[in-house]
Design a protein around this motif. Sequence first.
Motif, PDB file in Angstrom:
ATOM      1  N   ALA A 159       0.826  -1.204   0.000  1.00  0.00           N
ATOM      2  CA  ALA A 159       0.000   0.000   0.000  1.00  0.00           C
ATOM      3  C   ALA A 159       0.865   1.261   0.000  1.00  0.00           C
ATOM      4  O   ALA A 159       0.583   2.232  -0.701  1.00  0.00           O
ATOM      5  CB  ALA A 159      -0.931  -0.001   1.207  1.00  0.00           C
ATOM      6  N   GLN A 160       1.945   1.236   0.766  1.00  0.00           N
ATOM      7  CA  GLN A 160       2.826   2.394   0.816  1.00  0.00           C
ATOM      8  C   GLN A 160       3.515   2.633  -0.525  1.00  0.00           C
ATOM      9  O   GLN A 160       3.762   3.777  -0.912  1.00  0.00           O
ATOM     10  CB  GLN A 160       3.871   2.208   1.929  1.00  0.00           C
ATOM     11  N   LYS A 161       3.806   1.552  -1.249  1.00  0.00           N
ATOM     12  CA  LYS A 161       4.456   1.696  -2.551  1.00  0.00           C
ATOM     13  C   LYS A 161       3.486   2.171  -3.624  1.00  0.00           C
ATOM     14  O   LYS A 161       3.850   2.935  -4.512  1.00  0.00           O
ATOM     15  CB  LYS A 161       5.070   0.358  -2.969  1.00  0.00           C
ATOM     16  N   SER A 162       2.227   1.707  -3.543  1.00  0.00           N
ATOM     17  CA  SER A 162       1.263   1.992  -4.604  1.00  0.00           C
ATOM     18  C   SER A 162       0.367   3.196  -4.309  1.00  0.00           C
ATOM     19  O   SER A 162      -0.301   3.702  -5.210  1.00  0.00           O
ATOM     20  CB  SER A 162       0.365   0.767  -4.821  1.00  0.00           C
ATOM     21  N   GLY A 163       0.348   3.635  -3.060  1.00  0.00           N
ATOM     22  CA  GLY A 163      -0.546   4.731  -2.698  1.00  0.00           C
ATOM     23  C   GLY A 163      -1.953   4.260  -2.374  1.00  0.00           C
ATOM     24  O   GLY A 163      -2.838   5.071  -2.116  1.00  0.00           O
ATOM     25  N   LYS A 164      -2.161   2.950  -2.386  1.00  0.00           N
ATOM     26  CA  LYS A 164      -3.470   2.387  -2.048  1.00  0.00           C
ATOM     27  C   LYS A 164      -3.716   2.572  -0.556  1.00  0.00           C
ATOM     28  O   LYS A 164      -2.865   2.235   0.271  1.00  0.00           O
ATOM     29  CB  LYS A 164      -3.501   0.900  -2.407  1.00  0.00           C
ATOM     30  N   MET A 165      -4.868   3.077  -0.167  1.00  0.00           N
ATOM     31  CA  MET A 165      -5.143   3.383   1.236  1.00  0.00           C
ATOM     32  C   MET A 165      -6.026   2.347   1.921  1.00  0.00           C
ATOM     33  O   MET A 165      -6.186   2.375   3.136  1.00  0.00           O
ATOM     34  CB  MET A 165      -5.802   4.759   1.343  1.00  0.00           C
ATOM     35  N   LYS A 183      -7.966   0.403   6.616  1.00  0.00           N
ATOM     36  CA  LYS A 183      -7.779   1.707   5.973  1.00  0.00           C
ATOM     37  C   LYS A 183      -6.602   2.411   6.636  1.00  0.00           C
ATOM     38  O   LYS A 183      -6.569   2.560   7.863  1.00  0.00           O
ATOM     39  CB  LYS A 183      -9.039   2.562   6.110  1.00  0.00           C
ATOM     40  N   GLY A 186      -2.823   7.337   8.253  1.00  0.00           N
ATOM     41  CA  GLY A 186      -1.703   8.273   8.224  1.00  0.00           C
ATOM     42  C   GLY A 186      -0.759   8.069   9.387  1.00  0.00           C
ATOM     43  O   GLY A 186      -0.854   7.102  10.134  1.00  0.00           O
ATOM     44  N   ASN A 233       6.344   2.960  12.401  1.00  0.00           N
ATOM     45  CA  ASN A 233       6.497   3.531  11.062  1.00  0.00           C
ATOM     46  C   ASN A 233       7.947   3.367  10.608  1.00  0.00           C
ATOM     47  O   ASN A 233       8.695   4.322  10.454  1.00  0.00           O
ATOM     48  CB  ASN A 233       6.091   5.010  11.068  1.00  0.00           C
TER      49      ASN A 233
END
Length: 267
Positions: A159-165, A183, A186, A233
């Motif tokens: 998700a962090q690589k693709s921007g998928k939330m 979900k 942030g 993180n």
Amino acid sequence: MHRLFINILLASMLMTSPAISAENLTPISEKLYYEADWSGVNFGKIGIEIDQQANKADVTCDIRSSGIMALFVKHSSHTTLTATGNNYVYPDRTYESRYFTRKKARHVKLTYEDNKISEQIVEPPDNRDKRPAVPEDDINSAYDLMSFLLQMRSEITLAQKSGKMEFSINSYDGRRLTQGDFKILGKKTIKIAGKKHETLMINARRKLLAGYTKSEEDDYNPKEPSMTIYFSNDEKLLPLRMEIPFFMQNVSATLIKRCEKAGECLL
């Protein structure tokens, strides 16, 4: 408590399958000890050892009720996972859990070969008049409760690589099939024992899919409060704290310590 925290650790809108990999996932070897409390009252302990490499994974998890909770709802469990594969995909795995809850001893063993269930032991067996069987195809496309935790790391990394939330993962505990919807909310700085931690905050909800009794379905509220999970993180993505509202307070499980010796964090 067993289903709640294992599902999220171990754990918790795109459907996934065990074929997903995360090429940049970082190997981890961790020994972790958590305590669960409500309004400052301790009611449970969780010890977990994780050794996840690209070609294999071993997980051991112990859970015990404690404090006043142990007087009313005595629970203990010992759960293991051994898995092999490649590139953080583990098509061959054995999940086994022995637990005591509601004054009954239970045993579940699930063996997968090439992502297909090859052995399934549930003791004592379920009454099929009350609990329907989960279709085999659904079992094959879901994760046991320990693999569920490992897959969360993969999904968050992707998700962090693709921007998928948002993403979803199905879990199977030998009796029930559950969908966890996640979900990414942030980054957030939280304090644990006075120390600041940079975290990735994730919202988690569940949906009942199959294998539930009528009473379990009747008790389920689709609008039940969601759980918030705070992952470190960093490249390890360790769950540091889990919180869910309950009677105007939060039920939480918090990482208390990281151990160095094998077995030190287990219960």
